[in-house]
Design a protein around this motif. Structure first.
Motif, PDB file in Angstrom:
ATOM      1  N   TYR A  34     -19.744  -4.843   7.795  1.00  0.00           N
ATOM      2  CA  TYR A  34     -18.779  -4.784   8.885  1.00  0.00           C
ATOM      3  C   TYR A  34     -18.167  -3.388   8.975  1.00  0.00           C
ATOM      4  O   TYR A  34     -17.925  -2.739   7.968  1.00  0.00           O
ATOM      5  CB  TYR A  34     -17.639  -5.781   8.659  1.00  0.00           C
ATOM      6  CG  TYR A  34     -18.087  -7.212   8.416  1.00  0.00           C
ATOM      7  CD1 TYR A  34     -18.521  -7.625   7.161  1.00  0.00           C
ATOM      8  CD2 TYR A  34     -18.080  -8.141   9.460  1.00  0.00           C
ATOM      9  CE1 TYR A  34     -18.941  -8.925   6.943  1.00  0.00           C
ATOM     10  CE2 TYR A  34     -18.488  -9.454   9.246  1.00  0.00           C
ATOM     11  CZ  TYR A  34     -18.917  -9.837   7.978  1.00  0.00           C
ATOM     12  OH  TYR A  34     -19.329 -11.130   7.765  1.00  0.00           O
ATOM     13  N   TYR A  36     -14.686  -1.639  10.636  1.00  0.00           N
ATOM     14  CA  TYR A  36     -13.371  -1.872  11.210  1.00  0.00           C
ATOM     15  C   TYR A  36     -12.711  -0.534  11.523  1.00  0.00           C
ATOM     16  O   TYR A  36     -12.973   0.486  10.881  1.00  0.00           O
ATOM     17  CB  TYR A  36     -12.470  -2.622  10.220  1.00  0.00           C
ATOM     18  CG  TYR A  36     -12.694  -4.101  10.154  1.00  0.00           C
ATOM     19  CD1 TYR A  36     -13.672  -4.646   9.324  1.00  0.00           C
ATOM     20  CD2 TYR A  36     -11.922  -4.968  10.910  1.00  0.00           C
ATOM     21  CE1 TYR A  36     -13.870  -6.015   9.257  1.00  0.00           C
ATOM     22  CE2 TYR A  36     -12.103  -6.344  10.843  1.00  0.00           C
ATOM     23  CZ  TYR A  36     -13.072  -6.863  10.021  1.00  0.00           C
ATOM     24  OH  TYR A  36     -13.267  -8.213   9.951  1.00  0.00           O
ATOM     25  N   LEU A  44      -6.086  -4.291  11.948  1.00  0.00           N
ATOM     26  CA  LEU A  44      -7.503  -3.961  11.930  1.00  0.00           C
ATOM     27  C   LEU A  44      -8.217  -4.520  13.142  1.00  0.00           C
ATOM     28  O   LEU A  44      -7.960  -5.656  13.560  1.00  0.00           O
ATOM     29  CB  LEU A  44      -8.152  -4.480  10.654  1.00  0.00           C
ATOM     30  CG  LEU A  44      -7.955  -3.598   9.421  1.00  0.00           C
ATOM     31  CD1 LEU A  44      -6.602  -3.815   8.793  1.00  0.00           C
ATOM     32  CD2 LEU A  44      -9.052  -3.846   8.403  1.00  0.00           C
ATOM     33  N   LEU A  90     -12.885   1.569   8.231  1.00  0.00           N
ATOM     34  CA  LEU A  90     -13.153   0.826   6.999  1.00  0.00           C
ATOM     35  C   LEU A  90     -14.457   0.063   7.113  1.00  0.00           C
ATOM     36  O   LEU A  90     -14.734  -0.589   8.121  1.00  0.00           O
ATOM     37  CB  LEU A  90     -12.024  -0.162   6.729  1.00  0.00           C
ATOM     38  CG  LEU A  90     -10.695   0.468   6.325  1.00  0.00           C
ATOM     39  CD1 LEU A  90      -9.526  -0.307   6.882  1.00  0.00           C
ATOM     40  CD2 LEU A  90     -10.608   0.537   4.796  1.00  0.00           C
ATOM     41  N   ARG A 100     -15.678 -14.056   1.959  1.00  0.00           N
ATOM     42  CA  ARG A 100     -14.588 -13.230   1.476  1.00  0.00           C
ATOM     43  C   ARG A 100     -14.997 -11.771   1.655  1.00  0.00           C
ATOM     44  O   ARG A 100     -16.069 -11.365   1.204  1.00  0.00           O
ATOM     45  CB  ARG A 100     -14.353 -13.548   0.005  1.00  0.00           C
ATOM     46  CG  ARG A 100     -13.157 -12.888  -0.580  1.00  0.00           C
ATOM     47  CD  ARG A 100     -12.861 -13.439  -1.951  1.00  0.00           C
ATOM     48  NE  ARG A 100     -11.663 -12.802  -2.485  1.00  0.00           N
ATOM     49  CZ  ARG A 100     -11.079 -13.166  -3.613  1.00  0.00           C
ATOM     50  NH1 ARG A 100     -11.580 -14.166  -4.315  1.00  0.00           N
ATOM     51  NH2 ARG A 100     -10.002 -12.545  -4.020  1.00  0.00           N
ATOM     52  N   LEU A 101     -14.162 -10.989   2.323  1.00  0.00           N
ATOM     53  CA  LEU A 101     -14.505  -9.606   2.611  1.00  0.00           C
ATOM     54  C   LEU A 101     -13.955  -8.659   1.554  1.00  0.00           C
ATOM     55  O   LEU A 101     -12.822  -8.802   1.097  1.00  0.00           O
ATOM     56  CB  LEU A 101     -13.949  -9.182   3.971  1.00  0.00           C
ATOM     57  CG  LEU A 101     -14.633  -9.711   5.223  1.00  0.00           C
ATOM     58  CD1 LEU A 101     -14.161  -8.952   6.435  1.00  0.00           C
ATOM     59  CD2 LEU A 101     -16.145  -9.611   5.110  1.00  0.00           C
ATOM     60  N   PHE A 103     -13.558  -4.450   0.936  1.00  0.00           N
ATOM     61  CA  PHE A 103     -13.533  -3.221   1.717  1.00  0.00           C
ATOM     62  C   PHE A 103     -13.778  -1.982   0.877  1.00  0.00           C
ATOM     63  O   PHE A 103     -13.432  -1.931  -0.315  1.00  0.00           O
ATOM     64  CB  PHE A 103     -12.171  -3.074   2.407  1.00  0.00           C
ATOM     65  CG  PHE A 103     -11.997  -3.960   3.606  1.00  0.00           C
ATOM     66  CD1 PHE A 103     -11.613  -5.283   3.455  1.00  0.00           C
ATOM     67  CD2 PHE A 103     -12.233  -3.470   4.881  1.00  0.00           C
ATOM     68  CE1 PHE A 103     -11.467  -6.107   4.562  1.00  0.00           C
ATOM     69  CE2 PHE A 103     -12.087  -4.280   5.994  1.00  0.00           C
ATOM     70  CZ  PHE A 103     -11.702  -5.596   5.847  1.00  0.00           C
ATOM     71  N   GLY A 104     -14.339  -0.974   1.540  1.00  0.00           N
ATOM     72  CA  GLY A 104     -14.409   0.355   0.970  1.00  0.00           C
ATOM     73  C   GLY A 104     -13.046   1.024   1.091  1.00  0.00           C
ATOM     74  O   GLY A 104     -12.104   0.459   1.645  1.00  0.00           O
ATOM     75  N   HIS A 105     -12.969   2.270   0.590  1.00  0.00           N
ATOM     76  CA  HIS A 105     -11.688   2.965   0.579  1.00  0.00           C
ATOM     77  C   HIS A 105     -11.328   3.602   1.911  1.00  0.00           C
ATOM     78  O   HIS A 105     -10.220   4.075   2.102  1.00  0.00           O
ATOM     79  CB  HIS A 105     -11.686   4.029  -0.518  1.00  0.00           C
ATOM     80  CG  HIS A 105     -11.693   3.445  -1.889  1.00  0.00           C
ATOM     81  ND1 HIS A 105     -10.688   2.646  -2.355  1.00  0.00           N
ATOM     82  CD2 HIS A 105     -12.601   3.511  -2.883  1.00  0.00           C
ATOM     83  CE1 HIS A 105     -10.969   2.257  -3.583  1.00  0.00           C
ATOM     84  NE2 HIS A 105     -12.125   2.765  -3.936  1.00  0.00           N
TER      85      HIS A 105
ATOM     86  N   GLN B  33      -7.957 -15.422   4.950  1.00  0.00           N
ATOM     87  CA  GLN B  33      -7.922 -14.496   3.833  1.00  0.00           C
ATOM     88  C   GLN B  33      -6.617 -13.718   3.898  1.00  0.00           C
ATOM     89  O   GLN B  33      -6.080 -13.491   4.986  1.00  0.00           O
ATOM     90  CB  GLN B  33      -9.102 -13.513   3.884  1.00  0.00           C
ATOM     91  CG  GLN B  33     -10.446 -14.200   3.880  1.00  0.00           C
ATOM     92  CD  GLN B  33     -11.614 -13.249   3.872  1.00  0.00           C
ATOM     93  OE1 GLN B  33     -11.692 -12.346   3.046  1.00  0.00           O
ATOM     94  NE2 GLN B  33     -12.557 -13.459   4.790  1.00  0.00           N
ATOM     95  N   SER B  42      -6.326   1.510   0.968  1.00  0.00           N
ATOM     96  CA  SER B  42      -7.316   0.557   0.462  1.00  0.00           C
ATOM     97  C   SER B  42      -6.850  -0.882   0.681  1.00  0.00           C
ATOM     98  O   SER B  42      -5.681  -1.194   0.463  1.00  0.00           O
ATOM     99  CB  SER B  42      -7.536   0.796  -1.037  1.00  0.00           C
ATOM    100  OG  SER B  42      -8.128   2.052  -1.255  1.00  0.00           O
ATOM    101  N   LEU B  43      -7.785  -1.720   1.093  1.00  0.00           N
ATOM    102  CA  LEU B  43      -7.497  -3.143   1.317  1.00  0.00           C
ATOM    103  C   LEU B  43      -8.012  -3.948   0.141  1.00  0.00           C
ATOM    104  O   LEU B  43      -9.195  -3.896  -0.189  1.00  0.00           O
ATOM    105  CB  LEU B  43      -8.179  -3.625   2.599  1.00  0.00           C
ATOM    106  CG  LEU B  43      -7.417  -3.387   3.878  1.00  0.00           C
ATOM    107  CD1 LEU B  43      -8.351  -3.399   5.054  1.00  0.00           C
ATOM    108  CD2 LEU B  43      -6.334  -4.436   4.061  1.00  0.00           C
ATOM    109  N   ASN B  45      -8.562  -7.689  -1.407  1.00  0.00           N
ATOM    110  CA  ASN B  45      -8.638  -9.095  -1.050  1.00  0.00           C
ATOM    111  C   ASN B  45      -7.875  -9.917  -2.077  1.00  0.00           C
ATOM    112  O   ASN B  45      -8.216  -9.926  -3.248  1.00  0.00           O
ATOM    113  CB  ASN B  45     -10.100  -9.533  -0.983  1.00  0.00           C
ATOM    114  CG  ASN B  45     -10.260 -10.897  -0.359  1.00  0.00           C
ATOM    115  OD1 ASN B  45      -9.714 -11.873  -0.841  1.00  0.00           O
ATOM    116  ND2 ASN B  45     -11.017 -10.950   0.720  1.00  0.00           N
ATOM    117  N   TYR B  48      -8.990 -16.074  -0.562  1.00  0.00           N
ATOM    118  CA  TYR B  48      -9.802 -16.688   0.477  1.00  0.00           C
ATOM    119  C   TYR B  48      -9.574 -18.193   0.354  1.00  0.00           C
ATOM    120  O   TYR B  48      -9.763 -18.774  -0.710  1.00  0.00           O
ATOM    121  CB  TYR B  48     -11.281 -16.365   0.288  1.00  0.00           C
ATOM    122  CG  TYR B  48     -12.199 -17.081   1.252  1.00  0.00           C
ATOM    123  CD1 TYR B  48     -12.687 -18.357   0.972  1.00  0.00           C
ATOM    124  CD2 TYR B  48     -12.564 -16.482   2.446  1.00  0.00           C
ATOM    125  CE1 TYR B  48     -13.511 -19.004   1.865  1.00  0.00           C
ATOM    126  CE2 TYR B  48     -13.404 -17.127   3.346  1.00  0.00           C
ATOM    127  CZ  TYR B  48     -13.870 -18.388   3.045  1.00  0.00           C
ATOM    128  OH  TYR B  48     -14.692 -19.029   3.921  1.00  0.00           O
TER     129      TYR B  48
END
Lengths: 112, 110
Positions: A34, A36, A44, A90, A100-101, A103-105, B33, B42-43, B45, B48
């Protein structure tokens, strides 16, 4: 363990110039990928997703394109940047059975 | 209209206290989520959930699809909990797309 790497970390580009952002996933085969976009201080916005090599679906039209040349690689690009492209980009991956996602930085893009 | 309404938009807590964030959904969602975005962008998680309640340390989240809401509880807040928290939900009729809340900016004070 899975790792997700985005490049570059930051870019300053001129309006009208081309752009290419990259994302690589290691340690996970056939991930859903994905892209974003996030405006400063905003939420987002999903841009694209891909569930297999060579196939990319667009979610919103922002004069951007995406490609998935390899199973572990996702590329975001445009030939001509607009001021409105500024923001934080992102990349994320997920697995079908549990979306469940992760993410990169991110890449901070400033278009001047 | 917006399908995910997140509240509050901002929250300030003293260390050691707690509070709850909430997302209300205006359409049927099959999963939610929760993410924390730190100062570097940074995200992370956090949870979920397709239903019920999950707990991880000082965080607990609940998703009630029937009543169309989800909550994130933080207890014994620490300075590192500062950041922006987002909920993101999967609509029942949508694949591979999440609908995001507008975020809650959380500040933890010493």
């Amino acid at each position: 363990a899975q790792t997700i790497h985005q490049w570059p970390v930051a870019e300053i580009k001129a309006v009208g110039s081309p752009l290419s952002l990259g994302c690589t996933i290691k340690g996970k085969s056939s991930p859903n990928l994905y892209w974003y976009w996030q405006a400063t201080g905003g939420t987002l916005q999903q841009l694209f997703y891909s569930i297999t090599v060579g196939q990319v679906e667009s979610v919103v039209q922002l004069n951007l394109s995406a490609s998935r040349p390899k199973d572990d690689q996702f590329i975001l690009s445009t030939e001509k940047l607009l001021l409105s492209h500024s923001g934080f980009y992102l990349c994320a991956w997920g697995q079908l059975s549990n979306e469940r996602l992760f993410f990169g930085h991110g890449t901070k893009l400033s278009v001047l | 209209g917006d399908q995910v309404e997140q509240s509050p938009s901002a929250l300030s807590l003293h260390e050691g206290t707690g509070s709850a964030l909430r997302c209300n959904f205006t359409t049927t969602m099959r999963a939610v989520q929760w993410f924390q975005q730190n100062s570097r962008g940074s995200l992370i998680n956090l949870f979920y959930l397709a239903s019920g309640t999950k707990e991880n340390g000082r965080l607990k989240s609940t998703f009630n699809s029937k009543e169309s809401y989800s909550t994130l509880h933080i207890r014994d807040a620490q300075l590192e909990d500062s950041g922006t928290y987002f909920c993101a939900a999967e609509a029942a009729d949508s694949n591979y797309q999440l609908i995001w809340g507008s975020g809650t900016k959380l500040i933890i004070k010493p």
